[in-house]
Design a protein around this motif. Structure first.
Motif, mmCIF file in Angstrom:
data_model
loop_
_atom_site.group_PDB
_atom_site.id
_atom_site.type_symbol
_atom_site.label_atom_id
_atom_site.label_comp_id
_atom_site.label_asym_id
_atom_site.label_seq_id
_atom_site.Cartn_x
_atom_site.Cartn_y
_atom_site.Cartn_z
ATOM 1 N N MET A 1 52.112 16.675 7.145
ATOM 2 C CA MET A 1 50.700 17.017 7.141
ATOM 3 C C MET A 1 50.003 16.278 8.282
ATOM 4 S SD MET A 1 48.349 18.840 5.480
ATOM 5 C CE MET A 1 49.430 19.365 4.172
ATOM 6 N N PHE A 2 49.122 16.962 8.948
ATOM 7 C CA PHE A 2 48.336 16.391 10.050
ATOM 8 C C PHE A 2 46.864 16.421 9.662
ATOM 9 C CE2 PHE A 2 52.287 17.747 11.780
ATOM 10 C CZ PHE A 2 52.600 16.775 12.707
ATOM 11 N N HIS A 3 46.119 15.472 10.194
ATOM 12 C CA HIS A 3 44.720 15.325 9.822
ATOM 13 C C HIS A 3 43.831 15.258 11.048
ATOM 14 C CE1 HIS A 3 45.849 14.383 5.685
ATOM 15 N NE2 HIS A 3 46.846 13.730 6.234
ATOM 16 N N VAL A 4 42.733 16.005 11.002
ATOM 17 C CA VAL A 4 41.636 15.858 11.960
ATOM 18 C C VAL A 4 40.632 14.965 11.255
ATOM 19 C CG1 VAL A 4 39.766 17.037 13.186
ATOM 20 C CG2 VAL A 4 42.013 18.127 12.972
ATOM 21 N N TYR A 5 40.090 13.990 11.976
ATOM 22 C CA TYR A 5 39.162 13.071 11.330
ATOM 23 C C TYR A 5 37.987 12.762 12.238
ATOM 24 C CZ TYR A 5 41.731 9.707 14.184
ATOM 25 O OH TYR A 5 42.321 9.055 15.236
ATOM 26 N N VAL A 6 36.889 12.387 11.594
ATOM 27 C CA VAL A 6 35.705 11.929 12.309
ATOM 28 C C VAL A 6 35.435 10.517 11.823
ATOM 29 C CG1 VAL A 6 33.252 12.292 12.775
ATOM 30 C CG2 VAL A 6 34.756 14.274 12.454
ATOM 31 N N LEU A 7 35.320 9.598 12.774
ATOM 32 C CA LEU A 7 34.981 8.213 12.475
ATOM 33 C C LEU A 7 33.533 7.977 12.874
ATOM 34 C CD1 LEU A 7 38.048 6.311 13.999
ATOM 35 C CD2 LEU A 7 37.782 7.200 11.677
ATOM 36 N N TYR A 8 32.928 6.987 12.237
ATOM 37 C CA TYR A 8 31.567 6.602 12.603
ATOM 38 C C TYR A 8 31.489 5.087 12.670
ATOM 39 C CZ TYR A 8 26.554 5.926 12.543
ATOM 40 O OH TYR A 8 25.282 5.539 12.868
ATOM 41 N N SER A 9 30.863 4.587 13.742
ATOM 42 C CA SER A 9 30.604 3.161 13.905
ATOM 43 C C SER A 9 29.110 2.930 13.736
ATOM 44 C CB SER A 9 31.055 2.679 15.282
ATOM 45 O OG SER A 9 30.567 1.382 15.538
ATOM 46 N N ASN A 10 28.750 2.179 12.722
ATOM 47 C CA ASN A 10 27.341 1.878 12.478
ATOM 48 C C ASN A 10 26.774 0.991 13.588
ATOM 49 O OD1 ASN A 10 25.069 2.190 10.704
ATOM 50 N ND2 ASN A 10 25.287 0.017 10.235
ATOM 51 N N SER A 11 27.548 0.019 14.063
ATOM 52 C CA SER A 11 27.042 -0.898 15.089
ATOM 53 C C SER A 11 26.781 -0.195 16.415
ATOM 54 C CB SER A 11 28.012 -2.057 15.305
ATOM 55 O OG SER A 11 29.247 -1.595 15.832
ATOM 56 N N ARG A 12 27.554 0.833 16.720
ATOM 57 C CA ARG A 12 27.374 1.579 17.974
ATOM 58 C C ARG A 12 26.610 2.883 17.771
ATOM 59 N NH1 ARG A 12 32.908 2.189 20.854
ATOM 60 N NH2 ARG A 12 31.543 3.031 22.461
ATOM 61 N N ASN A 13 26.452 3.304 16.495
ATOM 62 C CA ASN A 13 25.783 4.552 16.158
ATOM 63 C C ASN A 13 26.412 5.732 16.912
ATOM 64 O OD1 ASN A 13 23.939 6.261 14.920
ATOM 65 N ND2 ASN A 13 22.404 5.982 16.515
ATOM 66 N N VAL A 14 27.730 5.838 16.773
ATOM 67 C CA VAL A 14 28.475 6.862 17.498
ATOM 68 C C VAL A 14 29.617 7.390 16.627
ATOM 69 C CG1 VAL A 14 30.071 5.258 18.636
ATOM 70 C CG2 VAL A 14 29.453 7.384 19.771
ATOM 71 N N TYR A 15 29.970 8.660 16.883
ATOM 72 C CA TYR A 15 31.099 9.303 16.211
ATOM 73 C C TYR A 15 32.297 9.328 17.142
ATOM 74 C CZ TYR A 15 27.887 11.087 12.691
ATOM 75 O OH TYR A 15 26.964 11.191 11.686
ATOM 76 N N TYR A 16 33.481 9.379 16.536
ATOM 77 C CA TYR A 16 34.727 9.546 17.277
ATOM 78 C C TYR A 16 35.539 10.607 16.541
ATOM 79 C CZ TYR A 16 39.353 8.695 19.167
ATOM 80 O OH TYR A 16 40.580 8.853 19.767
ATOM 81 N N ILE A 17 36.093 11.567 17.276
ATOM 82 C CA ILE A 17 36.894 12.639 16.688
ATOM 83 C C ILE A 17 38.332 12.475 17.145
ATOM 84 C CG2 ILE A 17 37.244 15.143 16.577
ATOM 85 C CD1 ILE A 17 33.944 14.463 17.639
ATOM 86 N N GLY A 18 39.264 12.582 16.201
ATOM 87 C CA GLY A 18 40.675 12.460 16.538
ATOM 88 C C GLY A 18 41.529 13.236 15.564
ATOM 89 N N TYR A 19 42.850 13.195 15.811
ATOM 90 C CA TYR A 19 43.791 13.773 14.851
ATOM 91 C C TYR A 19 45.028 12.901 14.803
ATOM 92 C CZ TYR A 19 47.114 15.758 18.225
ATOM 93 O OH TYR A 19 48.062 15.904 19.199
ATOM 94 N N THR A 20 45.733 12.961 13.689
ATOM 95 C CA THR A 20 46.927 12.151 13.508
ATOM 96 C C THR A 20 47.874 12.814 12.525
ATOM 97 O OG1 THR A 20 47.751 9.929 12.997
ATOM 98 C CG2 THR A 20 45.938 10.750 11.645
ATOM 99 N N GLY A 21 49.102 12.488 12.634
ATOM 100 C CA GLY A 21 50.100 12.891 11.650
ATOM 101 C C GLY A 21 50.451 11.701 10.783
ATOM 102 N N ASP A 22 49.949 10.548 11.178
ATOM 103 C CA ASP A 22 50.216 9.307 10.464
ATOM 104 C C ASP A 22 49.342 9.192 9.232
ATOM 105 O OD1 ASP A 22 50.293 7.560 13.628
ATOM 106 O OD2 ASP A 22 51.894 8.619 12.604
ATOM 107 N N ASP A 23 49.589 8.154 8.476
ATOM 108 C CA ASP A 23 48.752 7.788 7.348
ATOM 109 C C ASP A 23 47.354 7.479 7.870
ATOM 110 O OD1 ASP A 23 47.919 6.811 4.829
ATOM 111 O OD2 ASP A 23 48.542 4.796 5.383
ATOM 112 N N LEU A 24 46.338 8.109 7.295
ATOM 113 C CA LEU A 24 44.967 7.931 7.777
ATOM 114 C C LEU A 24 44.485 6.489 7.685
ATOM 115 C CD1 LEU A 24 43.071 11.095 6.531
ATOM 116 C CD2 LEU A 24 43.314 10.333 8.879
#
Length: 88
Positions: A1-24
């Motif tokens: 299973m592969f995952h697309v994910y969105v991360l958010y950093s409160n200190s930077r107020n920014v999103y990051y989009i990525g994907y992984t096949g690893d454990d999230l």
């Protein structure tokens, strides 16, 4: 299973989009470690959205699609749609 994910950093107020096949959770740990690269500049990344795909190709294509939006507002709508569905 592969995952697309969105991360958010409160200190930077920014999103990051990525994907992984690893454990999230392991992937998040790596993002929050002190390393070179975009996410290495802060240690408060949180997973705010995920989608699961059966193949790497599908996950990669979806990641590129989301990144192509180049719109913080569209990413926020995506994240908020997940929050709305989990609150039901």
């Amino acid at each position: 299973m592969f995952h697309v994910y969105v991360l958010y950093s409160n200190s930077r107020n920014v999103y990051y989009i990525g994907y992984t096949g690893d454990d999230l959770s392991e992937r998040l740990r790596k993002h929050n470690s002190n390393h070179r690269g975009f996410t290495g500049k802060s240690e408060d990344w949180k997973i705010v959205y995920t989608e699961a795909y059966p193949t790497k190709k599908e996950a990669s294509e979806r990641e590129r699609k989301i990144k192509s939006w180049k719109s913080r507002k569209k990413v926020q709508v995506l994240v908020n749609s997940a929050l709305t569905h989990t609150d039901l």
